[in-house]
Design a protein around this motif. Structure first.
Motif, PDB file in Angstrom:
ATOM      1  N   VAL A   1       0.856  -1.197   0.000  1.00 42.99           N
ATOM      2  CA  VAL A   1       0.000   0.000   0.000  1.00 42.99           C
ATOM      3  C   VAL A   1       0.890   1.244   0.000  1.00 42.99           C
ATOM      4  O   VAL A   1       0.660   2.204  -0.746  1.00 42.99           O
ATOM      5  CB  VAL A   1      -0.912   0.015   1.251  1.00 42.99           C
ATOM      6  CG1 VAL A   1      -1.920   1.137   1.136  1.00 42.99           C
ATOM      7  CG2 VAL A   1      -1.597  -1.319   1.437  1.00 42.99           C
ATOM      8  N   MET A   2       1.904   1.206   0.837  1.00 43.32           N
ATOM      9  CA  MET A   2       2.811   2.347   0.937  1.00 43.32           C
ATOM     10  C   MET A   2       3.601   2.512  -0.369  1.00 43.32           C
ATOM     11  O   MET A   2       3.847   3.636  -0.826  1.00 43.32           O
ATOM     12  CB  MET A   2       3.771   2.147   2.106  1.00 43.32           C
ATOM     13  CG  MET A   2       4.558   3.377   2.455  1.00 43.32           C
ATOM     14  SD  MET A   2       5.211   3.298   4.135  1.00 43.32           S
ATOM     15  CE  MET A   2       6.707   2.405   3.888  1.00 43.32           C
TER      16      MET A   2
ATOM     17  N   ALA B   1       1.437   4.336  -2.760  1.00 38.47           N
ATOM     18  CA  ALA B   1       1.277   5.751  -2.381  1.00 38.47           C
ATOM     19  C   ALA B   1       2.551   6.535  -2.682  1.00 38.47           C
ATOM     20  O   ALA B   1       2.506   7.637  -3.237  1.00 38.47           O
ATOM     21  CB  ALA B   1       0.924   5.857  -0.899  1.00 38.47           C
ATOM     22  N   PHE B   2       3.690   5.953  -2.325  1.00 41.42           N
ATOM     23  CA  PHE B   2       4.971   6.627  -2.589  1.00 41.42           C
ATOM     24  C   PHE B   2       5.193   6.778  -4.094  1.00 41.42           C
ATOM     25  O   PHE B   2       5.682   7.806  -4.566  1.00 41.42           O
ATOM     26  CB  PHE B   2       6.130   5.830  -1.984  1.00 41.42           C
ATOM     27  CG  PHE B   2       6.300   6.022  -0.504  1.00 41.42           C
ATOM     28  CD1 PHE B   2       5.343   6.693   0.249  1.00 41.42           C
ATOM     29  CD2 PHE B   2       7.416   5.531   0.144  1.00 41.42           C
ATOM     30  CE1 PHE B   2       5.493   6.864   1.618  1.00 41.42           C
ATOM     31  CE2 PHE B   2       7.591   5.707   1.522  1.00 41.42           C
ATOM     32  CZ  PHE B   2       6.610   6.377   2.249  1.00 41.42           C
TER      33      PHE B   2
ATOM     34  N   PHE C   1       4.362  -4.922   8.974  1.00 47.00           N
ATOM     35  CA  PHE C   1       4.039  -4.072   7.830  1.00 47.00           C
ATOM     36  C   PHE C   1       5.147  -4.086   6.774  1.00 47.00           C
ATOM     37  O   PHE C   1       4.882  -4.035   5.580  1.00 47.00           O
ATOM     38  CB  PHE C   1       3.790  -2.640   8.326  1.00 47.00           C
ATOM     39  CG  PHE C   1       3.227  -1.740   7.266  1.00 47.00           C
ATOM     40  CD1 PHE C   1       1.956  -1.953   6.737  1.00 47.00           C
ATOM     41  CD2 PHE C   1       3.957  -0.658   6.799  1.00 47.00           C
ATOM     42  CE1 PHE C   1       1.431  -1.123   5.761  1.00 47.00           C
ATOM     43  CE2 PHE C   1       3.436   0.189   5.823  1.00 47.00           C
ATOM     44  CZ  PHE C   1       2.165  -0.048   5.308  1.00 47.00           C
ATOM     45  N   LEU C   2       6.382  -4.151   7.267  1.00 42.55           N
ATOM     46  CA  LEU C   2       7.499  -4.139   6.314  1.00 42.55           C
ATOM     47  C   LEU C   2       8.376  -5.378   6.536  1.00 42.55           C
ATOM     48  O   LEU C   2       9.487  -5.291   7.074  1.00 42.55           O
ATOM     49  CB  LEU C   2       8.346  -2.873   6.485  1.00 42.55           C
ATOM     50  CG  LEU C   2       7.628  -1.540   6.267  1.00 42.55           C
ATOM     51  CD1 LEU C   2       8.540  -0.368   6.606  1.00 42.55           C
ATOM     52  CD2 LEU C   2       7.143  -1.428   4.826  1.00 42.55           C
TER      53      LEU C   2
ATOM     54  N   SER D   1      -4.661  11.076  -9.945  1.00 41.26           N
ATOM     55  CA  SER D   1      -5.415  11.060  -8.693  1.00 41.26           C
ATOM     56  C   SER D   1      -6.264   9.799  -8.582  1.00 41.26           C
ATOM     57  O   SER D   1      -6.243   9.094  -7.562  1.00 41.26           O
ATOM     58  CB  SER D   1      -6.313  12.307  -8.641  1.00 41.26           C
ATOM     59  OG  SER D   1      -7.176  12.247  -7.551  1.00 41.26           O
TER      60      SER D   1
ATOM     61  N   PHE E   1      -1.784  -7.116   8.257  1.00 40.87           N
ATOM     62  CA  PHE E   1      -0.869  -6.032   7.868  1.00 40.87           C
ATOM     63  C   PHE E   1       0.371  -5.996   8.755  1.00 40.87           C
ATOM     64  O   PHE E   1       1.174  -5.071   8.659  1.00 40.87           O
ATOM     65  CB  PHE E   1      -1.595  -4.685   7.922  1.00 40.87           C
ATOM     66  CG  PHE E   1      -2.514  -4.464   6.750  1.00 40.87           C
ATOM     67  CD1 PHE E   1      -2.042  -3.894   5.583  1.00 40.87           C
ATOM     68  CD2 PHE E   1      -3.837  -4.861   6.809  1.00 40.87           C
ATOM     69  CE1 PHE E   1      -2.881  -3.709   4.490  1.00 40.87           C
ATOM     70  CE2 PHE E   1      -4.680  -4.678   5.726  1.00 40.87           C
ATOM     71  CZ  PHE E   1      -4.211  -4.101   4.565  1.00 40.87           C
ATOM     72  N   GLN E   2       0.483  -6.964   9.643  1.00 40.56           N
ATOM     73  CA  GLN E   2       1.660  -6.992  10.511  1.00 40.56           C
ATOM     74  C   GLN E   2       2.443  -8.292  10.321  1.00 40.56           C
ATOM     75  O   GLN E   2       1.819  -9.358  10.257  1.00 40.56           O
ATOM     76  CB  GLN E   2       1.218  -6.855  11.977  1.00 40.56           C
ATOM     77  CG  GLN E   2       0.737  -5.446  12.266  1.00 40.56           C
ATOM     78  CD  GLN E   2       0.170  -5.301  13.660  1.00 40.56           C
ATOM     79  OE1 GLN E   2      -0.545  -6.193  14.118  1.00 40.56           O
ATOM     80  NE2 GLN E   2       0.450  -4.200  14.313  1.00 40.56           N
TER      81      GLN E   2
ATOM     82  N   MET F   1      -4.015   1.846  -4.431  1.00 44.57           N
ATOM     83  CA  MET F   1      -3.853   1.708  -2.974  1.00 44.57           C
ATOM     84  C   MET F   1      -4.992   0.868  -2.398  1.00 44.57           C
ATOM     85  O   MET F   1      -4.772   0.007  -1.531  1.00 44.57           O
ATOM     86  CB  MET F   1      -3.824   3.091  -2.323  1.00 44.57           C
ATOM     87  CG  MET F   1      -2.517   3.841  -2.586  1.00 44.57           C
ATOM     88  SD  MET F   1      -2.606   5.562  -2.053  1.00 44.57           S
ATOM     89  CE  MET F   1      -2.833   5.367  -0.303  1.00 44.57           C
TER      90      MET F   1
ATOM     91  N   VAL G   1      -3.902   6.263  -8.630  1.00 47.56           N
ATOM     92  CA  VAL G   1      -3.142   5.958  -7.407  1.00 47.56           C
ATOM     93  C   VAL G   1      -4.090   5.529  -6.288  1.00 47.56           C
ATOM     94  O   VAL G   1      -3.820   4.576  -5.552  1.00 47.56           O
ATOM     95  CB  VAL G   1      -2.292   7.173  -6.982  1.00 47.56           C
ATOM     96  CG1 VAL G   1      -1.648   6.934  -5.623  1.00 47.56           C
ATOM     97  CG2 VAL G   1      -1.219   7.451  -8.022  1.00 47.56           C
ATOM     98  N   THR G   2      -5.231   6.200  -6.184  1.00 48.67           N
ATOM     99  CA  THR G   2      -6.208   5.833  -5.155  1.00 48.67           C
ATOM    100  C   THR G   2      -6.697   4.400  -5.371  1.00 48.67           C
ATOM    101  O   THR G   2      -6.778   3.605  -4.425  1.00 48.67           O
ATOM    102  CB  THR G   2      -7.403   6.818  -5.204  1.00 48.67           C
ATOM    103  OG1 THR G   2      -6.902   8.146  -5.129  1.00 48.67           O
ATOM    104  CG2 THR G   2      -8.359   6.569  -4.062  1.00 48.67           C
TER     105      THR G   2
ATOM    106  N   THR H   1      -6.637  -6.492  10.192  1.00 47.11           N
ATOM    107  CA  THR H   1      -5.503  -5.683  10.668  1.00 47.11           C
ATOM    108  C   THR H   1      -4.288  -6.563  10.938  1.00 47.11           C
ATOM    109  O   THR H   1      -3.146  -6.183  10.645  1.00 47.11           O
ATOM    110  CB  THR H   1      -5.900  -4.923  11.949  1.00 47.11           C
ATOM    111  OG1 THR H   1      -7.132  -4.253  11.712  1.00 47.11           O
ATOM    112  CG2 THR H   1      -4.848  -3.902  12.341  1.00 47.11           C
TER     113      THR H   1
ATOM    114  N   GLY I   1       2.945   7.051  -6.367  1.00 44.21           N
ATOM    115  CA  GLY I   1       2.085   8.145  -6.821  1.00 44.21           C
ATOM    116  C   GLY I   1       2.686   9.488  -6.475  1.00 44.21           C
ATOM    117  O   GLY I   1       2.679  10.419  -7.284  1.00 44.21           O
ATOM    118  N   PHE I   2       3.246   9.570  -5.291  1.00 51.99           N
ATOM    119  CA  PHE I   2       3.800  10.858  -4.835  1.00 51.99           C
ATOM    120  C   PHE I   2       5.020  11.263  -5.657  1.00 51.99           C
ATOM    121  O   PHE I   2       5.131  12.404  -6.110  1.00 51.99           O
ATOM    122  CB  PHE I   2       4.164  10.766  -3.344  1.00 51.99           C
ATOM    123  CG  PHE I   2       4.656  12.059  -2.782  1.00 51.99           C
ATOM    124  CD1 PHE I   2       3.790  13.137  -2.620  1.00 51.99           C
ATOM    125  CD2 PHE I   2       5.982  12.215  -2.419  1.00 51.99           C
ATOM    126  CE1 PHE I   2       4.246  14.340  -2.108  1.00 51.99           C
ATOM    127  CE2 PHE I   2       6.445  13.415  -1.909  1.00 51.99           C
ATOM    128  CZ  PHE I   2       5.569  14.479  -1.747  1.00 51.99           C
TER     129      PHE I   2
END
Lengths: 811, 53
Positions: A54-55, A58-59, A211-212, A259, A208-209, A266, A262-263, A205, A61-62
């Protein structure tokens, strides 16, 4: 290097018929980015980044938006086919441009290879798992392993090279529908996934752990690997010269598509990690994938020994390009098959786009004489760059066969990242050298820091990809070295010749149209009818103290850039030169060749661009009874979609009409018919206003015509009036016109159709078809009315049908 | 101690917000240039940032 003839003044003598809206090119961008990338690469990237996927999106896209801003700025200022290659050529010279074009060609072609491989994998899975068809086992041929996936990939590569050679077009509407369908499929998947996550928050949740799990390096590799998915702005700017108001549309499309895309990426990543359970089936498939070395299982940790120890991202990584499809089976009903089918369509449409864009780049290089002239050859019949298409297709197929899918993905990313480095640098040079001369539609903030950040981030990602696939880098370096060799041995001398020629070229200028307020646009294709059309159009222009613009349309297939149509414009130019002999002395008459992909749309677009008030077209006088068209594909297209008044003249080659009948029943269209009547009367014609009474109320009809006669008399225009009773309006008009010896009939449109194509209405069209003399059918433009009917026709009726290419305008 | 997940979520959100801010700013600049009201670009006096369409 360009001088003042170069970058700021990219002007030509012809009009390019722009027909893409901001919505269209936004959809092109979204289609390219949502396309195959999300279906093919998500599983591979999940294996690298873990829940940090997910990150990574987002990155990506940024950091991509920094280069996105560069593309928005340059695309708004220089909206021409060629995109990054063109800008680098203008800013950094032809040697740098050669490298940019060489890399761009490879990048687009290898992206095509990725999509062919994705297509092959999806078709293979669909056939084996859902249709139970047993295919042959992979066989080793020299250094290559050829399985059914590769055979399907080769088939797709050959097919789309052929389709691009044929010049068959995917209409804008069809392209938009494909994009909407695949976006809808993805949104449904997201909705189901989020439904599960909100229903089971604790379980979701926990997935997601950590996370990295592979630290930030995994995130960076995933970013590099999926970077190709965010390069839609390169595709958007490639369409720049075909966009209406590119100054506004191109940058907006770049931003809107980024816009949205990327959304969506994610959200897909969130759903993929949070809503999928490691089932025994998935676990087994991942083990099989890891054992076979298939599905891009490079640089991944091994599949854990027991299912309890296996995390979703690990399983997805080993499922590779099939990760999303397999996971979707858990997220929604029929998820796997839905994603496979959507993935097949997406990879094919993305393959079509990349075949097209790689062809365009190599074609542009051929045109610039840095590659052999054969690259710029256009097929005499198909009018497509056939040799550039064939070589691009061959490159796509070769890379698909020769490399594993993850190396193909990485190689594509490396090439695009290196290309974007050059584009960012070119943006700095262009702003500094010509910034005050260029008509920007968007300017990036914080110049030059934005492109500098773009350069640093792209370089870092490209270098980091070496950790993932050294093979991709070796391939990229080899390609660049070959390119450098070709440049020094072949292209450099040719560049000098080209530059010398360009320095001495003669520039011709079109006579600028005067701003006379009212403009009549007359498309001409048949010289025999030019005199009659110019006579009719000039009469109206004269009456309105306006001008006439003559145009003739040269068409090229969708695969060929509009600017290439110039080489076919000589015939149109001669036609217009010949037609100019009929131009009257007292009305300004100008001419322009229009270059477009479709005659009807081109005429409407040029009318819009030139702000014409009336389009006047010729018609042979035969209605189409067996097709979907009423008067003909081009006339129908113009009449239905014109954003100004339209008149269609049934041409009979007759000289100036002496007696003119004007059937009228009031309304906006009759007012336009009155305008023609007055214009004809001013040239000396005898005009008779005519009304057919069907309800017996002759007095009201006579009074109605008398009022009109009186108001015209105030403008010193004398007309006669006549009233006839009859049940059939068209028959009555025809009988009266014939018996009284009229030579011309001017009649306004009556009625609109939604489910059926109605252009002018039954009465005008019957009169138009059956009357032997000249018939002028007119239709007034009503913006709101037309917009509503146009929308309804587009989505409900037959207006959505594509028009034919290559048909000439009938005049 | 902030967990990696929370930190990651915050960074992810910031990146997404940054992107959307760039998009909104981009639309703003395009509209302002079109209406001739944007003065921060490298425009000459003759162009004045206005549309030549």
């Amino acid at each position: 290097m360009s001088d003042d003839e170069g970058l700021p003044g990219h002007s030509n003598n012809e009009d390019l018929a722009r027909d893409l809206s901001v919505f269209d090119i936004t959809m092109i961008g979204i289609g390219a980015m949502i396309g195959a990338g999300i279906f093919v690469l998500t599983g591979l990237a999940a294996g690298q980044a873990g829940p940090g996927l997910v990150m990574a999106f987002a990155f990506n896209g940024f950091i991509t938006i920094f280069t996105g801003m560069v593309y928005a700025e340059l695309g708004s200022a220089i909206p021409e086919a060629g995109g990054g290659y063109l800008w680098v050529r203008e800013a950094l010279g032809r040697s740098q441009a050669f490298l940019a074009g060489w890399m761009s060609w490879f990048a687009h072609a290898v992206a095509g290879s990725l999509y062919t491989l994705g297509f092959g994998a999806f078709v293979h899975l669909l056939l084996t798992d859902y249709f139970g068809i047993v295919l042959f086992e992979p066989v080793d041929l020299f250094l290559l392993t050829i399985g059914p996936e590769k055979i399907f990939a080769v088939f797709a590569g050959v097919l789309f090279a052929y389709i691009n050679f044929r010049g068959a077009k995917e209409t804008g509407l069809a392209g938009n529908i494909v994009t909407m369908v695949k976006v809808t499929v993805i949104l449904i998947l997201i909705a189901f996934g989020l439904g599960y996550i909100f229903g089971n928050p604790a379980e979701a949740t926990s997935r997601f752990q950590p996370f990295l799990p592979r630290d930030l390096s995994g995130v960076f590799i995933a970013m590099g690997l999926t970077f190709i998915a965010f390069e839609g702005y390169e595709i958007i700017v490639q369409s720049g010269e075909e966009v209406v108001n590119p100054k506004k549309s191109v940058p907006k499309a770049v931003f809107y598509s980024m816009s949205v895309v990327v959304t969506i990426y994610m959200l897909v990543a969130i759903v993929l990690i949070g809503a999928v359970t490691v089932t025994p089936d998935l676990f087994q498939l991942a083990q099989e994938g890891a054992a076979s070395g298939a599905h891009g299982a490079t640089n991944l940790p091994p599949v854990p020994d027991t299912i309890e120890d296996a995390a979703v991202w690990e399983i997805l990584g080993h499922l590779g390009e099939l990760g999303l499809a397999r996971a979707a089976g858990q997220i929604m009903p029929y998820g796997t098959v839905v994603i496979l089918v959507a993935g097949i369509f997406s990879t094919l449409s993305a393959l079509n786009a990349t075949t097209y864009s790689s062809t365009r780049v190599s074609f542009a290089m051929g045109r610039d004489h840095v590659l052999p002239d054969a690259f710029s050859e256009v097929h005499p019949e198909k009018r497509t760059p056939h040799i550039a298409t064939a070589l691009s297709g061959a490159l796509i197929i070769f890379m698909a066969v020769a490399l594993p899918i993850e190396a193909v993905a990485a190689a594509t990313d490396v090439m695009f990242l290196l290309l974007f480095l050059q584009v960012n640098y070119a943006a700095i040079v262009i702003r500094r050298e010509w910034g005050d001369q260029i008509d920007y539609g968007y300017v990036m903030p914080f110049f030059p820091y934005v492109p500098i950040i773009g350069i640093i981030t792209k370089l870092a990602l490209a270098v980091y990809l070496f950790n993932y696939s050294p093979l991709a880098w070796y391939g990229a370096i080899a390609w660049i070295l070959v390119g450098v060799g070709i440049f020094f041995l072949y292209s450099r001398g040719r560049v000098r010749e080209t530059e010398a020629k360009e320095e001495t070229r003669l520039i011709t200028e079109e006579r600028a149209a005067e701003d006379r307020g009212y403009q009549v646009l007359i498309p001409i294709a048949n010289p025999e009818n030019a005199e009659q059309l110019i006579r009719a159009g000039s009469a109206v222009a004269r009456h309105k103290d306006g001008e006439v613009l003559l145009t003739s349309v040269a068409t090229v297939p969708e695969q060929t850039p509009l600017s290439e149509g110039r080489r076919y414009a000589s015939e149109q130019r001669e036609l217009l030169d010949e037609a100019m002999q009929y131009a009257p002395d007292d009305v300004p008459v100008h001419q322009t060749v229009t270059i477009g992909h479709d005659i009807g749309r081109s005429i409407n677009n040029i009318a819009y661009q030139r702000d014409s008030d009336l389009v006047l077209m010729g018609w042979r006088g035969q209605r189409k009874r067996v097709s979907d068209y009423v008067l003909g594909s081009n006339i129908d297209t113009v009449v239905e979609n014109a954003e100004c008044d339209v008149a269609v003249v049934k041409t009979d080659g007759s000289p100036k009409p002496g007696r003119v009948l004007v059937p009228t029943a009031g309304g906006a269209n009759s007012e336009l018919a009155d305008l023609f009547a007055v214009a004809y009367a001013a040239t000396g014609a005898d005009v008779t206003l005519f009304h057919v009474v069907t309800d017996g109320d002759v007095d009201t009809a006579e009074s109605f015509l008398a009022d009109k006669q009186e108001s015209l008399a105030e403008s010193e225009i004398d007309v006669d009036t006549a009233v006839q009773e009859g049940e059939d309006i068209a028959k009555t008009i025809l009988q009266y016109a014939r018996s009284e010896g009229f030579e011309s009939v001017i009649i306004g449109a009556a009625g609109e159709g939604i489910l059926r194509r109605v252009l002018f209405g039954e009465v005008p069209e019957t009169v138009g078809e059956e009357f032997d003399g000249e018939v002028v059918m007119v239709r007034k433009h009503r913006p709101v009315h037309s917009a509503i009917f146009g929308f309804l026709r587009k989505w409900i009726g037959k207006g959505a049908k594509a028009t034919n290419l290559g048909e000439s305008v009938r005049t | 101690m902030v967990s990696t997940l929370i930190l990651g979520a915050i960074l992810t959100l910031l990146a997404w917000v940054g992107l959307q801010a760039a998009v909104i700013h981009g639309k703003y600049v395009v509209d302002k240039i079109d209406s001739g009201e944007y003065q921060k670009g490298p425009f000459s006096d003759a162009m004045d940032g206005g549309s030549n369409e």
